[in-house]
Design a protein around this motif. Structure first.
Motif, short mmCIF file in Angstrom:
data_model
loop_
_atom_site.label_atom_id
_atom_site.label_comp_id
_atom_site.label_asym_id
_atom_site.label_seq_id
_atom_site.Cartn_x
_atom_site.Cartn_y
_atom_site.Cartn_z
N GLY A 81 6.17 -13.89 15.17
CA GLY A 81 7.49 -14.02 14.57
C GLY A 81 7.54 -13.81 13.07
N CYS A 82 6.38 -13.62 12.42
CA CYS A 82 6.36 -13.40 10.98
C CYS A 82 6.61 -11.92 10.66
CB CYS A 82 5.00 -13.82 10.39
SG CYS A 82 4.67 -15.60 10.51
N TRP A 83 7.02 -11.66 9.42
CA TRP A 83 7.29 -10.30 8.97
C TRP A 83 6.13 -9.78 8.13
CZ3 TRP A 83 11.62 -7.63 10.47
CH2 TRP A 83 12.64 -8.38 11.07
N ILE A 84 5.86 -8.48 8.24
CA ILE A 84 4.78 -7.86 7.46
C ILE A 84 5.30 -6.58 6.80
CG2 ILE A 84 2.87 -8.84 8.75
CD1 ILE A 84 3.88 -5.22 9.38
N VAL A 85 4.66 -6.19 5.70
CA VAL A 85 4.86 -4.88 5.08
C VAL A 85 3.49 -4.24 4.94
CG1 VAL A 85 5.58 -3.63 3.01
CG2 VAL A 85 6.96 -5.53 3.84
N TRP A 86 3.23 -3.22 5.75
CA TRP A 86 1.93 -2.55 5.75
C TRP A 86 2.13 -1.05 5.61
CZ3 TRP A 86 -0.11 -5.42 10.73
CH2 TRP A 86 -0.48 -6.72 10.37
N SER A 87 1.10 -0.37 5.11
CA SER A 87 1.11 1.09 4.99
C SER A 87 0.08 1.68 5.94
CB SER A 87 0.79 1.52 3.55
OG SER A 87 1.75 1.01 2.65
N GLY A 88 0.40 2.82 6.50
CA GLY A 88 -0.54 3.45 7.42
C GLY A 88 0.01 4.73 8.01
N ARG A 89 -0.56 5.13 9.15
CA ARG A 89 -0.16 6.37 9.82
C ARG A 89 0.19 6.09 11.28
NH1 ARG A 89 -4.59 8.73 6.66
NH2 ARG A 89 -3.71 10.18 5.15
N LEU A 90 1.07 6.94 11.81
CA LEU A 90 1.56 6.79 13.18
C LEU A 90 1.02 7.93 14.04
CD1 LEU A 90 5.29 6.00 12.34
CD2 LEU A 90 3.52 4.34 12.94
N TYR A 91 0.62 7.58 15.27
CA TYR A 91 0.10 8.58 16.20
C TYR A 91 0.63 8.30 17.60
CZ TYR A 91 -3.37 9.56 12.54
OH TYR A 91 -3.99 9.89 11.36
N ASN A 92 0.59 9.34 18.44
CA ASN A 92 0.81 9.22 19.89
C ASN A 92 2.14 8.58 20.24
OD1 ASN A 92 -1.80 10.27 20.20
ND2 ASN A 92 -2.71 8.22 20.15
N GLU A 93 3.23 9.27 19.95
CA GLU A 93 4.57 8.75 20.27
C GLU A 93 4.76 8.67 21.78
OE1 GLU A 93 8.85 9.92 18.57
OE2 GLU A 93 8.13 11.33 20.10
#
Length: 397
Positions: free
Chosen positions: A301-313
């Motif tokens: 239930g907590c919120w995060i702000v992270w950076s990264g890459r997205l794969y495999n939609e």
């Protein structure tokens, strides 16, 4: 006449639409590779989005073209201040004052470092979201004038609402959106005497606390959920309150205490109006990827702000799911992999080499086979630099 990418970026920056500013600038990086204004604009947008790593890269590149610009110096000074490098910050403030002896922000920064300036003071400044007081000014928002007449038209109504809200009352947890008061989360002295349960001595709990520890955890959850931050009754440390409440729900706490913890969570969940954004999620509330991976149930239930890459939609049932590889601050090393769901398809292709910064809510629990699952539910995202080579290139330069 059609605006250039830089003109669009400046337009969005002046109107505090920082994510749109970067979306306008970033595709034109090659066109403006020798432009001081381009890199300064991008750095300011990143700074106001609290993307300090990218802000530093933009500012460093801008400095190659002008090392004496007061706005640039103030931007770099605040980055040094954030990292506790007060000596460098002071030098930059002095450089600003040499050109502009009456510069208000530089004077304020110097006074803060002289009167306080310890690591603890700087952490408190960041934790209370007051670091923005030292950000370079980007002028008056032109949209303010657009709404001036409209604001005058509703002034009478606003005054009436203000008088109503200012009447004497008990401390309220206004963010709940359902009228819950702080006293609804209260535990009496008698309740605190039996805060831990001994009814199930052989039960398996994720956390086992003493009565004193449970009381401290509950009081902290209660305080973070109900106490305003910096005197603003619309801002609370909801992420920390949720984390502390999760400790109680997965512990040997009594049923009554767990019920109160669920009340706190319900109040936080009900307040959809004040869910965090990239700008409003407090610095001390931003949990790291490694923390979440170490104990996923604690951060449900907590919120995060992270950076990264997205794969495999994967598309199905109105959702768009990706594999999200979270990277460290240098954008070079992945720290973890999570499934992430988007409620709508991203506006632009973001798979593969395109880095994104994501604001999402953690959903974790125990699966049917007894394992722990973690899913991120995205609320907002910002496409960052298109590929890692550009990040490395800026670092080298």
């Amino acid at each position: 006449m059609k605006k250039t990418p830089l003109e669009k970026g400046l337009y969005y920056l002046s109107r505090r639409r920082f994510a749109e500013c970067l979306l306008a600038l970033e595709p034109a990086a090659d066109l403006y590779r020798d432009s001081f204004v381009y890199y300064l604009t991008g750095g300011l947008a990143c700074l106001y989005l609290d993307d300090f790593g990218s802000a530093n890269l933009y500012f460093q590149r801008a400095r190659q073209f002008s090392s004496t610009n007061p706005t640039l110096l103030l931007g770099q000074a605040v980055l040094f201040l954030r990292h506790g490098d007060t000596n460098r910050a002071v030098q930059y403030y002095l450089d600003v004052l040499e050109q502009e002896p009456k510069n208000r922000i530089a004077k304020k920064g110097m006074a803060f470092i002289k009167e306080k300036g310890t690591a603890e003071d700087i952490f408190r400044l960041i934790d209370n979201n007051k670091l923005k007081d030292f950000y370079p000014s980007i002028g008056i928002n032109p949209d303010i004038f657009t709404f001036a007449l409209m604001l005058l038209a509703v002034a009478a109504v606003a005054a009436a609402v203000f008088l109503f809200m200012s009447r004497p009352r008990d401390i309220r947890f206004w963010r709940s959106g359902n009228g819950l008061e702080a006293q609804d989360f209260y535990l009496s002295t008698d309740d605190l005497k039996n805060i831990g349960t001994s009814d199930f001595p052989d039960a398996s709990f994720s956390y086992h606390y003493t009565d004193a520890e449970l009381e401290k955890i509950y009081r902290n959850a209660y305080k973070c959920a109900t106490a305003p931050v910096g005197g603003d009754d619309s801002v609370h440390r909801a992420n920390t309150a949720r984390l502390e409440a999760n400790k109680i729900l997965n512990s040997n706490a009594s049923d009554l205490v767990k019920s109160r913890a669920r009340d706190i969570i319900a109040a936080i969940e009900a307040d959809r109006e004040h869910e965090p954004t990239f700008n409003t999620l407090l610095e001390g509330e931003r949990f790291s990827c490694s923390d979440v991976m170490a104990d996923p149930l604690l951060y449900n239930g907590c919120w995060i702000v992270w950076s990264g890459r997205l794969y495999n939609e994967e598309v199905g049932d109105g959702t768009f799911r990706y594999e999200f590889y979270v990277y460290d601050d240098s954008f070079e090393h992945p720290e973890g992999r999570f499934d992430i769901e988007f409620t709508k398809v991203p506006a632009k292709p973001v798979q593969g080499d395109r880095m994104v910064q994501v604001l999402a809510k953690i959903e974790s629990g125990v699966s049917d086979d007894g394992g722990v699952y973690v899913l991120l539910r995205e609320k907002e995202y910002i496409p960052m630099m298109r590929n890692q080579s550009k990040v490395q290139s800026l670092n080298q330069k």
